[in-house]
Design a protein around this motif. Structure first.
Motif, PDB file in Angstrom:
ATOM      1  N   THR A  14      -4.242  68.095  16.836  1.00  0.00           N
ATOM      2  CA  THR A  14      -4.691  67.235  17.673  1.00  0.00           C
ATOM      3  C   THR A  14      -4.603  67.903  19.011  1.00  0.00           C
ATOM      4  N   ALA A  15      -5.706  68.589  20.768  1.00  0.00           N
ATOM      5  CA  ALA A  15      -4.771  69.227  21.661  1.00  0.00           C
ATOM      6  C   ALA A  15      -3.612  68.146  22.206  1.00  0.00           C
ATOM      7  N   ASP A  16      -3.183  67.626  22.237  1.00  0.00           N
ATOM      8  CA  ASP A  16      -2.029  66.716  23.351  1.00  0.00           C
ATOM      9  C   ASP A  16      -0.665  67.134  21.604  1.00  0.00           C
ATOM     10  N   CYS A  17      -0.575  67.378  20.473  1.00  0.00           N
ATOM     11  CA  CYS A  17       0.285  68.246  19.750  1.00  0.00           C
ATOM     12  C   CYS A  17       0.978  66.720  18.808  1.00  0.00           C
ATOM     13  N   ILE A  18      -0.007  65.655  18.811  1.00  0.00           N
ATOM     14  CA  ILE A  18       0.680  64.696  18.253  1.00  0.00           C
ATOM     15  C   ILE A  18       1.563  65.180  16.805  1.00  0.00           C
ATOM     16  N   ALA A  19       2.432  64.201  16.435  1.00  0.00           N
ATOM     17  CA  ALA A  19       3.876  65.081  15.811  1.00  0.00           C
ATOM     18  C   ALA A  19       3.896  66.157  15.602  1.00  0.00           C
ATOM     19  N   THR A  79      19.501  56.987  23.222  1.00  0.00           N
ATOM     20  CA  THR A  79      19.241  56.190  23.116  1.00  0.00           C
ATOM     21  C   THR A  79      17.346  55.172  23.599  1.00  0.00           C
ATOM     22  N   THR A  80      17.147  56.254  24.022  1.00  0.00           N
ATOM     23  CA  THR A  80      14.927  55.704  23.283  1.00  0.00           C
ATOM     24  C   THR A  80      14.527  56.918  23.497  1.00  0.00           C
ATOM     25  N   PRO A  81      14.337  57.362  21.921  1.00  0.00           N
ATOM     26  CA  PRO A  81      14.203  58.428  22.141  1.00  0.00           C
ATOM     27  C   PRO A  81      12.496  58.227  21.896  1.00  0.00           C
ATOM     28  N   THR A  82      11.572  59.050  22.111  1.00  0.00           N
ATOM     29  CA  THR A  82       9.728  59.509  21.248  1.00  0.00           C
ATOM     30  C   THR A  82       9.969  60.133  20.355  1.00  0.00           C
ATOM     31  N   LYS A  83      11.395  60.957  20.087  1.00  0.00           N
ATOM     32  CA  LYS A  83      10.535  61.954  18.651  1.00  0.00           C
ATOM     33  C   LYS A  83      11.747  61.251  17.645  1.00  0.00           C
ATOM     34  N   PRO A  84      11.847  61.298  16.785  1.00  0.00           N
ATOM     35  CA  PRO A  84      12.408  60.632  15.458  1.00  0.00           C
ATOM     36  C   PRO A  84      13.857  61.536  15.126  1.00  0.00           C
ATOM     37  N   ILE A  85      14.498  61.376  15.454  1.00  0.00           N
ATOM     38  CA  ILE A  85      16.560  61.507  15.424  1.00  0.00           C
ATOM     39  C   ILE A  85      17.269  61.791  14.007  1.00  0.00           C
ATOM     40  N   ASP A  87       4.047  58.908  13.162  1.00  0.00           N
ATOM     41  CA  ASP A  87       2.387  59.736  13.553  1.00  0.00           C
ATOM     42  C   ASP A  87       2.405  59.719  15.006  1.00  0.00           C
ATOM     43  N   SER A  88       2.462  59.119  15.763  1.00  0.00           N
ATOM     44  CA  SER A  88       2.618  59.032  17.724  1.00  0.00           C
ATOM     45  C   SER A  88       3.930  59.448  18.033  1.00  0.00           C
ATOM     46  N   PHE A  89       4.521  60.857  17.951  1.00  0.00           N
ATOM     47  CA  PHE A  89       5.050  61.141  18.810  1.00  0.00           C
ATOM     48  C   PHE A  89       4.666  62.548  19.468  1.00  0.00           C
ATOM     49  N   THR A  90       4.827  62.988  20.183  1.00  0.00           N
ATOM     50  CA  THR A  90       4.019  63.555  20.457  1.00  0.00           C
ATOM     51  C   THR A  90       4.924  65.227  20.584  1.00  0.00           C
ATOM     52  N   GLY A  91       5.311  66.147  20.749  1.00  0.00           N
ATOM     53  CA  GLY A  91       5.743  68.120  20.928  1.00  0.00           C
ATOM     54  C   GLY A  91       6.306  68.205  19.852  1.00  0.00           C
ATOM     55  N   ALA A  92       7.153  69.085  19.771  1.00  0.00           N
ATOM     56  CA  ALA A  92       7.835  69.486  18.723  1.00  0.00           C
ATOM     57  C   ALA A  92       8.318  69.215  17.553  1.00  0.00           C
ATOM     58  N   VAL A  93       8.498  69.418  16.412  1.00  0.00           N
ATOM     59  CA  VAL A  93       9.076  67.924  15.234  1.00  0.00           C
ATOM     60  C   VAL A  93      10.572  69.311  15.033  1.00  0.00           C
ATOM     61  N   ILE A  96      22.352  70.781  11.960  1.00  0.00           N
ATOM     62  CA  ILE A  96      22.541  71.679  12.571  1.00  0.00           C
ATOM     63  C   ILE A  96      23.958  71.466  13.318  1.00  0.00           C
ATOM     64  N   LYS A  97      24.989  71.614  12.599  1.00  0.00           N
ATOM     65  CA  LYS A  97      25.963  71.584  13.293  1.00  0.00           C
ATOM     66  C   LYS A  97      26.804  72.232  14.646  1.00  0.00           C
ATOM     67  N   GLY A  98      27.150  71.710  15.434  1.00  0.00           N
ATOM     68  CA  GLY A  98      27.694  72.638  16.911  1.00  0.00           C
ATOM     69  C   GLY A  98      26.085  73.086  17.712  1.00  0.00           C
ATOM     70  N   VAL A  99      25.422  73.197  17.430  1.00  0.00           N
ATOM     71  CA  VAL A  99      24.303  72.977  18.850  1.00  0.00           C
ATOM     72  C   VAL A  99      24.010  72.437  19.497  1.00  0.00           C
ATOM     73  N   ALA A 100      23.735  72.141  20.694  1.00  0.00           N
ATOM     74  CA  ALA A 100      22.977  71.046  22.027  1.00  0.00           C
ATOM     75  C   ALA A 100      22.753  70.219  21.243  1.00  0.00           C
ATOM     76  N   ILE A 101      21.127  71.054  20.720  1.00  0.00           N
ATOM     77  CA  ILE A 101      19.589  69.820  20.302  1.00  0.00           C
ATOM     78  C   ILE A 101      20.025  70.852  19.530  1.00  0.00           C
ATOM     79  N   GLN A 102      19.730  69.844  18.579  1.00  0.00           N
ATOM     80  CA  GLN A 102      18.567  70.526  17.076  1.00  0.00           C
ATOM     81  C   GLN A 102      17.362  70.864  17.510  1.00  0.00           C
ATOM     82  N   PRO A 103      17.620  72.921  15.997  1.00  0.00           N
ATOM     83  CA  PRO A 103      16.270  73.429  16.538  1.00  0.00           C
ATOM     84  C   PRO A 103      14.532  72.322  16.424  1.00  0.00           C
ATOM     85  N   GLU A 104      13.526  72.688  17.113  1.00  0.00           N
ATOM     86  CA  GLU A 104      12.375  72.195  16.796  1.00  0.00           C
ATOM     87  C   GLU A 104      10.900  73.044  16.404  1.00  0.00           C
TER      88      GLU A 104
END
Length: 234
Positions: free
Chosen positions: A101-106, A149-155, A166-172, A183-191
């Motif tokens: 999709t144009a919104d990059c769902i999932a 706390t209230t993420p829109t992406k899978p944790i 099936d509904s979150f937008t943005g990177a996986v 991955i341990k030690g990074v500030a945010i998991q890669p996507e």
């Protein structure tokens, strides 16, 4: 009146003493200033070298994290089954062209060839004027929602199932559909993001072509590295 017979007081002449102008003190102070300056310069150079090494290490960590997410996106496209004992955040999926999709769902993005031809970096500021993998400040579709706390992406840290598969937008995030460990030690998991194209390949009929773009983070979320690969299904 009779003259005094007391002899006049004779002044004793002292030996010659040169006049001292404090030259030795000035020279010592100059040497102290020079030594202090050299010490401060050496300390600053040492700190600068340490900072450069730390930045280079941070950049390398982000690059390796991005490479991991890139391979994870390729596994997602290839339908690789999650290894035993792993905990994917979402069930394994089958990626079909209709899911882009144009919104990059999932994390599945699609744009028309005409749109790609009109994108301009200087004026990009939204999903309709930029390529999906461009920075969010330029309208990229990464979706910088990293709040657990209230993420829109899978944790992924700690891994847990998500109702927004099936509904979150943005990177996986890494391992969402494949179960790859965090991955341990990074500030945010890669996507990663996956874009769908249709291209004519020499010697073959028109076929689906996918571009996987991944970004990795270092020890801080300010350090980011983006890598890409072209995926041709078998």
């Amino acid at each position: 009146m009779p003259k005094s017979t007391v002899p006049p007081v004779q002044r004793r002449k002292h030996p010659y003493r040169p006049r001292q102008g404090g030259v030795a003190l000035v020279m010592v102070l100059l040497f102290l200033v020079a030594i202090t300056g050299l010490t401060v310069w050496a300390a600053r150079q040492s700190m600068l070298g340490e900072g450069m090494s730390r930045n280079q290490q941070d950049l390398e960590v982000a690059r390796q994290a991005a490479e991991s997410a890139l391979r994870d996106g390729e596994r997602d496209l290839g339908g690789v089954i999650a290894p035993s004992g792993s905990t994917p955040s979402c069930p394994k999926r089958v990626i079909l062209p209709i899911k882009f999709t144009a919104d990059c769902i999932a994390g599945l993005c699609i744009r028309s060839d005409a749109a790609y031809a009109t994108y301009q970096w200087s004026s990009a500021n939204s999903l309709t004027t930029s390529e999906p993998w461009w920075p969010t400040g330029k309208g990229g579709a990464w979706n910088n929602d990293f709040n657990n706390t209230t993420p829109t992406k899978p944790i992924r840290t700690p891994p847990s199932t998500s109702s927004a598969c099936d509904s979150f937008t943005g990177a996986v995030p890494l391992g969402t559909f494949t179960g790859a460990p965090a991955i341990k030690g990074v500030a945010i998991q890669p996507e990663y993001l996956i874009e769908y194209f249709k291209r004519s390949v020499p010697g073959r009929q028109e076929m689906a072509v996918y571009r996987v773009t991944a970004r990795g983070f270092g020890y801080t979320n300010r350090t980011q590295v983006v890598v890409q690969s072209i995926f041709l299904p078998e």
